[in-house]
Design an enzyme around this catalytic site. Structure first.
Site, short mmCIF file in Angstrom:
data_model
loop_
_atom_site.label_atom_id
_atom_site.label_comp_id
_atom_site.label_asym_id
_atom_site.label_seq_id
_atom_site.Cartn_x
_atom_site.Cartn_y
_atom_site.Cartn_z
N LYS A 77 0.83 -1.20 0.00
CA LYS A 77 0.00 0.00 0.00
C LYS A 77 0.87 1.25 0.00
CE LYS A 77 -3.85 2.07 2.64
NZ LYS A 77 -4.78 1.86 3.76
N SER A 147 -9.48 2.25 2.75
CA SER A 147 -8.52 2.97 1.94
C SER A 147 -7.53 2.07 1.21
CB SER A 147 -7.75 3.94 2.83
OG SER A 147 -7.03 3.23 3.84
N SER A 171 -10.43 -0.15 6.82
CA SER A 171 -9.71 -0.10 5.54
C SER A 171 -9.06 -1.39 5.11
CB SER A 171 -8.64 1.00 5.59
OG SER A 171 -9.24 2.27 5.70
#
Length: 438
Positions: A77, A147, A171
């Site tokens: 990420k 996210s 997330s």
């Protein structure tokens, strides 16, 4: 089966028996990414030449220098610092920024001889603002969640077997559900966050995505996740005779038809396998946890994003500006009440959950929403994030539009290995009979 379709565990077995090289595996993944990237858009940065360079290096390592993740591809990420790659947080403030440093999680992966594929998309600073460009691989008109948007989508679309994400609200678990894959949020602070952009120091947790629990167990080994008791082995846990709690929680009125049906079906499947499933109602004090989660998030973000606010306010999303300016008008007294209130409830929940193999609870409000602007509501995740407990999204069900819906299993803090053993057994049942197979 093509190499890109392999789970991490399967790929490792082929590397060990010599039937597959890391370079062959890497090229298969890169071909899959090239074929699908226009549709899914999971990547913020990927450099095929660097991927092949790593693969060739790993292929030339003598066996005695192999690590536990030798050659396994991992997506990272883009809020996690990674050498040789930009870390941009989906923010114009950090566009092109390339710190020459690895976060602790990335350093651990390198030491384990993982193959680092690239950086996956995220909402701005992993906040719950507008989604990134990424689309749900099962229906590109829908969000993959956030996210950790790109990490979940890449794993679901066979562009990576495992990926790193994070969770401050929902997330990790929410994108896991929306994309029909396993997602694991460990106990808070069980995995180092050094080198991961902080949103809330009291809530942020590094999370993992995979297409099977065995891969999550492999990551648990690499990151030294250990329970006090001897962890149950992969095949030791038996559903029959076990006792599960079913907790709808205070936000149950928000549940959509898909989640309502999935929770009913999940409980029935466990009962049909000889488990006892007891619906419980948490004490009334727990009703305030979602509210307290919001207060803690506001208070922490107010501190976290002050530097960006001071030197580039005009480039900061309005949500984060509002945090810094305390638009919610959260008092310090309310902040302390939230911190102390949640802290007092953590051991109480541990005691409740400790009576069961795991707590079964919703992962999401319903299927992934149409559109990519809104990444979905984390209502069903906030409580567990605030309580710092480990959570696994178990895929296996689908909603009215055929999109995946998962359920969460929750355990007391630092019962991560136990939870993974339970999740493996439950996941086999849910995927076999729930209507959705990863």
């Amino acid at each position: 089966m093509e190499p890109y379709q392999l789970t991490a565990t399967q790929a490792l077995a082929k590397f060990k028996d010599g039937s597959l090289t890391v370079e062959e595996y890497a090229r298969s993944l890169l071909e899959r990414i090239e074929k699908r990237d226009d549709a899914v858009k999971a990547w913020e940065y990927i450099n095929p030449e660097y991927v092949i360079q790593q693969a060739k290096m790993l292929d030339h390592l003598p066996r005695e220098r192999w690590g536990p993740l030798h050659g396994v591809a991992v997506a990272v990420k883009d809020i996690i610092y990674t050498r040789h790659m930009p870390t941009q947080h989906n923010s114009p403030i950090y566009a092109g920024d390339k710190p020459n440093v690895d976060a602790a999680v990335v350093s651990t992966l390198r030491t384990a001889r993982a193959l680092l594929l690239g950086k996956t998309t995220t909402t701005e600073f992993a906040s719950t603002a507008t989604g990134p460009k990424t689309r749900n691989p099962h229906d590109v008109t829908r969000t993959p969640g956030g996210s950790s948007s790109g990490s979940a989508a890449a794993v679901a679309d066979f562009q990576a077997p495992i990926a790193l994400g994070s969770q401050t609200g929902g997330s990790t678990i929410r994108p896991g559900s929306f994309n029909g894959i396993f997602a694991f949020k460990p106990t808070w602070n069980a995995v180092s966050r050094e080198g991961v952009k902080i949103y809330s120091v009291n809530l942020d947790t590094v999370g993992f995505f995979a297409r099977c629990v065995q891969d999550l167990q492999l990551l648990a080994d690499v990151f030294a996740l250990e329970d006090d008791d001897t962890p149950a082995q992969q095949d030791d846990f038996s559903i029959e005779g076990s006792k599960f709690a079913l907790a709808k929680t205070t936000v149950w009125p928000q549940a959509g038809p898909g989640t309502i049906a999935a929770l009913e079906a999940g409980a029935k499947l466990l009962r049909d396998r000889g488990a006892e499933v007891e619906e419980i109602e948490l004490p009334a004090e727990f009703d305030r946890v979602p509210e307290w989660h919001g207060i803690i998030l506001d208070a922490d973000a107010r501190t976290t994003f002050l530097p960006e606010y001071r030197f580039a306010k005009e480039k900061l999303t309005s949500l984060l500006v509002d945090h810094v300016e305390n638009k919610s008008q959260t008092s310090r007294a309310a902040q302390l009440e939230a911190f102390d209130g949640v802290a007092a409830l953590r051991p109480r929940f541990d005691a409740i959950a400790g009576k069961y193999a795991a707590v079964l609870t919703p992962s999401v409000v319903d299927e992934a929403p149409v559109g990519t602007e809104f990444t979905g509501d984390p209502a069903f995740n906030k409580m567990w994030t605030a309580l710092h407990v480990p959570v696994v999204n178990i895929p296996g069900f689908k909603g009215e539009n055929g999109m995946p819906i998962g359920l969460s299993l929750v355990a007391p803090r630092y019962h991560d290995r136990h939870l993974l053993a339970v999740s493996k057994a439950v996941g086999e049942i849910f995927q076999a009979e729930g209507g959705w197979r990863t």
